[in-house]
Design a protein around this motif. Structure first.
Motif, short mmCIF file in Angstrom:
data_model
loop_
_atom_site.label_atom_id
_atom_site.label_comp_id
_atom_site.label_asym_id
_atom_site.label_seq_id
_atom_site.Cartn_x
_atom_site.Cartn_y
_atom_site.Cartn_z
N ILE A 207 0.84 -1.19 0.00
CA ILE A 207 0.00 0.00 0.00
C ILE A 207 0.88 1.25 0.00
O ILE A 207 1.53 1.57 1.00
CB ILE A 207 -0.94 0.02 1.22
N VAL A 208 0.92 1.91 -1.14
CA VAL A 208 1.70 3.15 -1.30
C VAL A 208 0.72 4.31 -1.39
O VAL A 208 -0.08 4.38 -2.33
CB VAL A 208 2.58 3.09 -2.58
N GLU A 209 0.77 5.20 -0.43
CA GLU A 209 -0.12 6.36 -0.45
C GLU A 209 0.14 7.16 -1.73
O GLU A 209 1.26 7.59 -1.98
CB GLU A 209 0.12 7.24 0.78
N GLY A 210 -0.90 7.34 -2.54
CA GLY A 210 -0.75 8.02 -3.82
C GLY A 210 -0.29 7.12 -4.95
O GLY A 210 -0.10 7.59 -6.07
N GLY A 211 -0.14 5.82 -4.68
CA GLY A 211 0.30 4.88 -5.71
C GLY A 211 -0.86 4.32 -6.51
O GLY A 211 -1.99 4.81 -6.44
N GLU A 212 -0.59 3.26 -7.25
CA GLU A 212 -1.58 2.69 -8.17
C GLU A 212 -2.58 1.78 -7.47
O GLU A 212 -3.69 1.58 -7.97
CB GLU A 212 -0.85 1.92 -9.28
N THR A 213 -2.20 1.20 -6.35
CA THR A 213 -3.05 0.22 -5.68
C THR A 213 -4.01 0.91 -4.71
O THR A 213 -3.61 1.85 -4.01
CB THR A 213 -2.17 -0.79 -4.91
N PRO A 214 -5.27 0.46 -4.65
CA PRO A 214 -6.21 1.03 -3.68
C PRO A 214 -5.70 0.89 -2.25
O PRO A 214 -4.89 0.01 -1.95
CB PRO A 214 -7.48 0.20 -3.90
N ASP A 215 -6.21 1.75 -1.38
CA ASP A 215 -5.77 1.78 0.01
C ASP A 215 -6.98 1.56 0.92
O ASP A 215 -7.42 2.47 1.62
CB ASP A 215 -5.09 3.12 0.32
N PRO A 216 -7.52 0.32 0.94
CA PRO A 216 -8.67 0.06 1.81
C PRO A 216 -8.21 -0.08 3.26
O PRO A 216 -7.02 -0.13 3.56
CB PRO A 216 -9.21 -1.26 1.27
N GLY A 217 -9.17 -0.16 4.17
CA GLY A 217 -8.84 -0.36 5.57
C GLY A 217 -8.34 -1.76 5.84
O GLY A 217 -8.43 -2.66 5.00
N HIS A 218 -7.84 -1.96 7.05
CA HIS A 218 -7.28 -3.25 7.41
C HIS A 218 -8.32 -4.36 7.37
O HIS A 218 -8.03 -5.48 6.93
CB HIS A 218 -6.64 -3.18 8.80
N ALA A 219 -9.53 -4.06 7.80
CA ALA A 219 -10.57 -5.09 7.82
C ALA A 219 -10.88 -5.57 6.40
O ALA A 219 -11.06 -6.77 6.17
CB ALA A 219 -11.84 -4.55 8.48
N GLU A 220 -10.91 -4.63 5.45
CA GLU A 220 -11.20 -5.04 4.07
C GLU A 220 -10.03 -5.81 3.46
O GLU A 220 -10.24 -6.77 2.72
CB GLU A 220 -11.53 -3.81 3.22
N LEU A 221 -8.81 -5.41 3.76
CA LEU A 221 -7.64 -6.15 3.27
C LEU A 221 -7.67 -7.59 3.78
O LEU A 221 -7.35 -8.54 3.06
CB LEU A 221 -6.35 -5.46 3.68
N SER A 222 -8.06 -7.74 5.03
CA SER A 222 -8.17 -9.08 5.60
C SER A 222 -9.28 -9.87 4.92
O SER A 222 -9.11 -11.05 4.58
CB SER A 222 -8.44 -8.98 7.10
N ASP A 223 -10.41 -9.22 4.70
CA ASP A 223 -11.53 -9.89 4.02
C ASP A 223 -11.17 -10.29 2.60
O ASP A 223 -11.58 -11.34 2.12
CB ASP A 223 -12.75 -8.96 4.01
N ILE A 224 -10.36 -9.47 1.92
CA ILE A 224 -9.92 -9.80 0.56
C ILE A 224 -9.08 -11.07 0.56
O ILE A 224 -9.13 -11.87 -0.38
CB ILE A 224 -9.14 -8.62 -0.04
N GLY A 225 -8.31 -11.26 1.62
CA GLY A 225 -7.52 -12.49 1.72
C GLY A 225 -6.04 -12.31 1.90
O GLY A 225 -5.28 -13.28 1.83
#
Length: 289
Positions: A207-225
């Motif tokens: 997760i790079v602030e201002g980068g190409e990848t979305p920056d979801p919260g920790h709970a969503e990152l965990s849910d994604i897998g």
């Protein structure tokens, strides 16, 4: 427990591990003091901090290894080191992996970019062909047989060839024995979910602030897998902003940042208090009194 086994124990947990990335021993120590369970030595941030230059393959293997050794001596949490492209052919990859293992790293990242590599969120990056990419990971895994360390296999193929090619490469990396998979720079949450659904084993998000990848919260990152969420530039960006603001205040002779760390806290975090406490045991004059 050895650093690799500490990392294995973390990865065995069914949870997301938030991983602020360090760039020197002090930043790594502050990450540990703040309660985080692991860290990553960001190549981008380390290049900036050590040689004041961008992460474009300018740091040598020896310089990166020295930085990693300084960090592992300062902390007890597992460190993942940035091994870039392995600094040469497959035999160089073997040497790189063994060097980081002997420096006390828990894992080392090896990637498939064309040397000299570039930050994954900057333009101009390209990847080597499949065969060379697979040989790098095969060599890294073979080196692990001599010196225990986990292999974090990274692909940047999504930028040049699309997500399908990146997933195919990462799947082969896993088949070859990589412990953690890292598909760099997915552009949407849908892509992030596809990566985690299609690939086995632990996956890392970057997760790079201002980068190409979305920056979801920790709970969503965990849910994604994802098993690990790396934040490679967060600490460096915060430190640089604080330094720039303070330097401007000094230049203008205006009040400095009220959030400056107190001198007593500064000394404690760096280790002065612990040093004095330990050194007292060797002060014969104090013992005799």
């Amino acid at each position: 427990m050895t650093p690799p086994n500490r990392l294995r124990a973390l990865l065995a947990q069914d949870k997301l591990h938030v991983m602020p990335c360090c760039f020197d021993a002090l930043s790594a120590r502050m990450i540990q003091q703040s309660g985080f369970g692991l860290t990553f030595m960001s190549g981008f941030a380390t290049s900036a901090a050590r040689i004041g230059a961008p992460d474009l393959g300018l740091m040598s293997y020896g310089e990166v290894l020295d930085s990693a050794r300084n960090i592992t001596e300062a902390v007890s949490i597992p460190l993942i080191a940035d091994g870039d492209t392995g600094y040469g052919n497959a035999m160089n990859v073997r040497r790189t992996v063994r060097g980081f293992a002997r420096a006390g790293c828990a894992a080392v990242m090896i990637e498939d970019q064309l040397a000299p590599k570039r930050c994954g969120h900057t333009p101009g990056k390209a990847v080597v062909g499949r065969d060379e990419a697979f040989d790098r990971i095969r060599a890294a895994v073979d080196a692990r047989a001599d010196d225990d360390i986990l292999i974090l296999a990274r692909t940047d193929a999504r930028h040049e060839y699309g997500l399908g090619e990146a997933i195919d490469r990462a799947a082969k990396f896993h088949e070859l024995g990589a412990d953690i998979l890292f598909v760099e720079a997915p552009a949407t949450l849908v892509e992030m979910r596809q990566i985690c659904a299609d690939l086995p084993g632990p996956k890392m998000a970057n997760i790079v602030e201002g980068g190409e990848t979305p920056d979801p919260g920790h709970a969503e990152l965990s849910d994604i897998g994802y098993s690990i969420a790396a934040y490679p530039l967060t600490l460096m960006a915060a430190a640089m902003q604080a330094m720039a603001t303070t330097l401007q205040a000094l230049a203008k002779d205006t009040p400095r940042d009220p959030h400056l760390m107190e001198f007593t806290e500064l000394r404690r975090r760096i280790g002065f208090d612990a040093y004095y406490e330990t050194s007292a045991a060797y002060d014969s004059s104090r013992r005799s009194s």
